[in-house]
Design an enzyme around this catalytic site. Structure first.
Site, PDB file in Angstrom:
ATOM      1  N   CYS A 166      45.538 112.144  98.631  1.00 36.90           N
ATOM      2  CA  CYS A 166      46.505 113.101  99.153  1.00 36.90           C
ATOM      3  C   CYS A 166      45.927 114.493  99.009  1.00 36.90           C
ATOM      4  O   CYS A 166      45.959 115.078  97.934  1.00 36.90           O
ATOM      5  CB  CYS A 166      47.797 112.942  98.359  1.00 36.90           C
ATOM      6  SG  CYS A 166      49.132 113.930  98.956  1.00 36.90           S
ATOM      7  N   HIS A 190      39.203  97.443  82.685  1.00 32.23           N
ATOM      8  CA  HIS A 190      40.597  97.903  82.806  1.00 32.23           C
ATOM      9  C   HIS A 190      41.341  97.308  84.003  1.00 32.23           C
ATOM     10  O   HIS A 190      42.542  97.510  84.161  1.00 32.23           O
ATOM     11  CB  HIS A 190      40.676  99.435  82.796  1.00 32.23           C
ATOM     12  CG  HIS A 190      40.247 100.122  84.050  1.00 32.23           C
ATOM     13  ND1 HIS A 190      41.151 100.579  84.986  1.00 32.23           N
ATOM     14  CD2 HIS A 190      39.029 100.461  84.516  1.00 32.23           C
ATOM     15  CE1 HIS A 190      40.485 101.183  85.961  1.00 32.23           C
ATOM     16  NE2 HIS A 190      39.201 101.126  85.709  1.00 32.23           N
ATOM     17  N   THR A 223      24.818 104.772  72.502  1.00 33.60           N
ATOM     18  CA  THR A 223      25.444 103.963  71.446  1.00 33.60           C
ATOM     19  C   THR A 223      26.492 103.036  72.050  1.00 33.60           C
ATOM     20  O   THR A 223      27.269 103.444  72.918  1.00 33.60           O
ATOM     21  CB  THR A 223      26.091 104.903  70.403  1.00 33.60           C
ATOM     22  OG1 THR A 223      25.063 105.761  69.909  1.00 33.60           O
ATOM     23  CG2 THR A 223      26.709 104.126  69.255  1.00 33.60           C
TER      24      THR A 223
HETATM   25  N1  PLP Z   1      35.369  99.091  92.665  1.00 31.91           N
HETATM   26  C1  PLP Z   1      36.590  98.699  93.040  1.00 31.91           C
HETATM   27  C2  PLP Z   1      36.734  97.653  94.095  1.00 31.91           C
HETATM   28  C3  PLP Z   1      37.721  99.273  92.461  1.00 31.91           C
HETATM   29  O1  PLP Z   1      38.942  98.884  92.841  1.00 31.91           O
HETATM   30  C4  PLP Z   1      37.544 100.279  91.472  1.00 31.91           C
HETATM   31  C5  PLP Z   1      38.702 100.944  90.868  1.00 31.91           C
HETATM   32  O2  PLP Z   1      39.533 101.519  91.500  1.00 31.91           O
HETATM   33  C6  PLP Z   1      36.239 100.646  91.113  1.00 31.91           C
HETATM   34  C7  PLP Z   1      35.173 100.025  91.735  1.00 31.91           C
HETATM   35  C8  PLP Z   1      35.981 101.704  90.083  1.00 31.91           C
HETATM   36  O3  PLP Z   1      36.261 101.214  88.796  1.00 31.91           O
HETATM   37  P1  PLP Z   1      36.090 102.112  87.507  1.00 31.91           P
HETATM   38  O4  PLP Z   1      37.388 102.792  87.298  1.00 31.91           O
HETATM   39  O5  PLP Z   1      35.795 101.142  86.400  1.00 31.91           O
HETATM   40  O6  PLP Z   1      34.963 103.042  87.731  1.00 31.91           O
END
Ligand code: PLP
Length: 400
Positions: A326, A203, A239
């Site tokens: 926050c 994502h 799965t």
């Molecule tokens: N590592 C870093 C550097 C991130 O910026 C993020 C997301 O904010 C994550 C890990 C965590 O990702 P996920 O939402 O796929 O768990």
């Protein structure tokens, strides 16, 4: 106009990615492990998606890329496996991470600490950067793992992964990197960087939420986090998220294709936007541009609480971030700004703008106008700005 400048938090799913995922919900919904046509329908698309993911990070065909639910899982998995393989067995008792890792790494390291493992939190300098040689200084014969992110989510600071990889290889220490913020923004090559484990998450590069991966170099298998099936070669049971994997494959392919655009055009748009923001009096950006991912700006506006700025931006339908949690009563400072050693007043004033290949010039111009208005309004009612003494010590070296 709605403007989304929070792409380090998550990104829009590319319509081509979405299109490729769609058939796997109501038409080709078979479980890949079943023995019928519904299952077989998923095999070729899964294979093709995995090939794209391998290619995107230059994994060797004998390496393992294991699909997970997110980067948080991938990061946790590495640390929990280190616990089972090294800490609980007493073989080693030390790990090294940076002090500005994502919470999924910091909290996992703290868990190991609670189990008797020693953790070194590598400091960043006043530009938000890490010096690779300091890793060498901290490695001992009891060090089980070095885990340093490829690029920081707040500042965009790029860490010297290839150099650290070289040091770890030389010292015989396992090396993990959280490359969540690097994919699609920088060239990522697990071979040339001597990486044993690499975390990624779809994502963050225009793929779907809820699917990520952990790359494991051949022969560096981890203790599974989930037991209970033969999926993913027994490395991770459950799965398969077929639509998610297909989506992540397409997103990776597109990220590779768009890399030049990201590194040249997005960088140029970012730099131009940043130049204009820095024309506003009393603004600071700490990490030099050439040492940052091309899409990220973490900027401080003296005298303005980050949350107040976000409020004003949000009222104009602009999404950005302060990078700080926050809490109900206390407003926390941006953790990276604190680690850099920024004075208390500036640590609270950081705003992160993170662009993507969907960002337009028009959106940035609109944002600039809203920021300028917000700065005038908020400084007008800010007691800390009004009373800031001349030559006030910021604790920061500004890069204009
Ligand atoms: N590592 C870093 C550097 C991130 O910026 C993020 C997301 O904010 C994550 C890990 C965590 O990702 P996920 O939402 O796929 O768990």
């Amino acid at each position: 106009m709605r403007v989304y400048l929070d792409n380090n938090a998550t990104t829009i799913v590319d319509p081509h990615v979405f299109e490729q995922m769609e058939p796997f919900f109501v038409q080709k919904y078979g479980n890949p492990n079943s023995l019928h046509q519904f299952a077989s329908d998923t095999h070729a698309p899964l294979k093709s998606a995995m090939e794209k993911i391998y290619a995107g990070i230059h994994a060797h065909k004998d390496d393992n890329v294991v699909i997970t639910s997110c980067a948080t899982e991938s990061n946790n998995w590495v640390f929990k496996s280190i616990y089972f393989e090294y800490i609980i067995t007493g073989r080693k008792n030390h790990i090294i991470i940076s002090e500005v890792e994502h919470p999924s790494v910091i909290a996992s390291a703290k868990f190991l600490e609670s189990q008797g493992c020693r953790v070194t939190y590598l400091p960043i300098n006043n530009e938000g950067l890490i010096e690779a040689q300091t890793v060498r200084d901290y490695i001992t014969d009891k060090t089980a793992l070095v885990s340093i992110m490829w690029a920081n989510n707040e500042t965009g600071a790029i860490f010297p992964i290839e150099e650290i990889g070289e040091i770890c290889k030389e010292k015989g220490v396992l090396f993990h990197t959280d490359a969540v913020q690097a994919i699609g923004k920088l060239p990522v090559d697990v071979q040339s960087a001597n990486i044993d484990y690499l975390t990624l998450s779809a994502h963050k590069f225009h793929g779907p939420k809820g699917v990520g991966a952990l790359y494991m170099k051949k022969g560096k298998e981890l203790t599974p986090l989930f037991h209970g099936g033969s999926q993913m070669g027994g490395h991770r049971s459950g799965t398969l998220n077929v639509a998610g994997i297909v989506g992540m494959g397409k997103a990776m392919e597109q990220a590779v294709d768009a890399l030049d655009y990201e590194m040249a055009d997005i960088r140029e748009m970012r730099d131009d936007f940043e130049d204009k923001l820095l024309e506003i009096e009393d603004t600071f950006v700490v990490t030099p541009r050439d040492k940052r991912t091309p899409n990220t700006i973490l900027i401080s506006f003296r005298g303005i609480e980050g949350e107040s700025m976000l409020w004003d931006l949000n009222r104009s339908n602009i999404a950005a971030s302060t990078g700080s949690a926050c809490a109900s009563e206390d407003l926390e400072a941006n953790s990276v700004m604190e680690a850099i050693g920024a004075a208390e007043d500036l640590a609270h004033t950081a705003i992160r703008f993170s662009l993507s290949r969907y960002t337009t010039q028009e959106e940035l111009e609109f944002t600039l106008a809203v920021v300028k208005e917000a700065v005038t309004r908020l400084r007008g009612i800010s007691s800390s700005y009004a009373y800031a003494p001349e030559g006030h010590e910021s604790g920061l070296d500004a890069h204009h």
